[in-house]
Write a protein that holds these residues in place. Structure first.
Motif: not given
Ligand code: UTP
Length: 290
Positions: A6-28
């Motif tokens: 399985a491939i799990i893509p988790a490299a996106g910018l997560g812009t819908r969840f800014l500003p937290i996704t500036k430094s915390v990946p939404k996957e985390m």
């Protein structure tokens, strides 16, 4: 051939969840005490997946660290005789054979999946989106797609019914034939249609099983107006060469990429969490009374 990878893509910018996704990946983002991506990995493992490739960006090393051993922390916990906690954190690193690869630029979902071509090595494989939690305690949600793959040997898209007001947020499938109660043969996929143009109300959600030919189709996709390589055009070209099915996935879905999806997940899992469920219920009741 069995679906083992399985491939799990988790490299996106997560812009819908800014500003937290500036430094915390939404996957985390934590659902109480577990990061979102752990739910996704658990769904894969419960569905019979043995090898997992997570696509990350260089700023998302916290995902890699989470699935690694943590010797210093283990040593500390040992000194404090916190053996239950040691077991808990080791279990995460041992959950499956998890590998990582870096997508250097967020060039879209199609580009992220393409990074897994060598890992897949010409086998059928699964994709689980890193921000889509899908829960079914009796029948893991990826397994529902794999079961249909095993019967048809064709690629399978996980779908769920969405209301008219939401069709413009998803890839929506056109239905060629109703095969079984929850299985359709797909005629096309339209990305984010208006209500007027929607071919159905079944939206592609974060679970897929593909034959490896999808890589040939992704490699032919042109960059779109936003500079990304999308997966939808590749699915449409695959459809002109092979049958593609969809499975209406039974399970509760939380889109962690959206703020509301995230908070719903936190509340639902909190209501089920042994440590906090009673107090949380009391609290929710108290604010409901206001
Ligand atoms: P999304 O489109 O939901 O993610 O992709 P995004 O681009 O990070 O989110 P927004 O729209 O800006 O808020 C679904 C999954 O694909 C991954 C994301 O990390 C997410 O788990 N993805 C997306 C990649 O790995 N690489 C990309 O270039 C784009």
């Amino acid at each position: 051939m069995k679906v083992r990878k399985a491939i799990i893509p988790a490299a996106g910018l997560g812009t819908r969840f800014l500003p937290i996704t500036k430094s915390v990946p939404k996957e985390m983002l934590p659902i109480i005490d577990k990061p979102t991506i752990q739910f996704i990995v658990e769904d894969a493992v419960k569905s019979g997946i043995e090898d997992i490739l997570i696509i990350i960006s260089s700023s998302k090393s916290s995902i890699l660290n989470y699935f690694d051993y943590s010797f210093q922390l283990e040593e500390n916990l040992k000194n404090k005789s916190k053996f239950k906690d040691i077991y808990k954190i080791k279990e995460i690193a041992d959950i499956a054979n998890v590998q990582f690869i870096i997508q250097k630029k967020p060039l879209g979902l199609g580009d992220a999946i393409m990074m897994g071509k060598n890992f897949v090595n010409n086998e059928p494989f699964a994709i689980l989106l890193g921000d889509d939690i899908l829960i079914n305690d009796h029948n893991p949600t990826l397994k529902q797609c794999i079961d249909i793959y095993n019967r048809t040997k064709s690629s399978v898209l996980g779908v769920q019914y969405v209301n008219d007001s939401d069709v413009n947020k998803y890839g929506i499938i056109g239905i060629k034939k109703n095969i079984l109660n929850s299985v359709f043969e797909v005629s096309s996929v339209i990305e984010k249609p208006s209500i007027k143009d929607k071919p159905s109300n079944y939206a592609i959600i974060g679970r897929y099983v593909f034959n490896p030919e999808i890589f040939d189709e992704i490699s032919k996709v042109n960059v779109d107006s936003t500079g990304e390589i999308q997966l939808t055009p590749a699915i449409n070209s695959l459809l002109s060469k092979q049958k593609v099915y969809s499975k209406n996935i039974e399970g509760k879905r939380y889109d962690i990429g959206s703020k509301l999806g995230f908070i719903k997940a936190v509340i639902d899992f909190g209501m089920d969490h042994d440590e906090i469920k009673h107090e949380l219920k009391e609290y929710l009741k108290s604010i409901n009374d206001i």
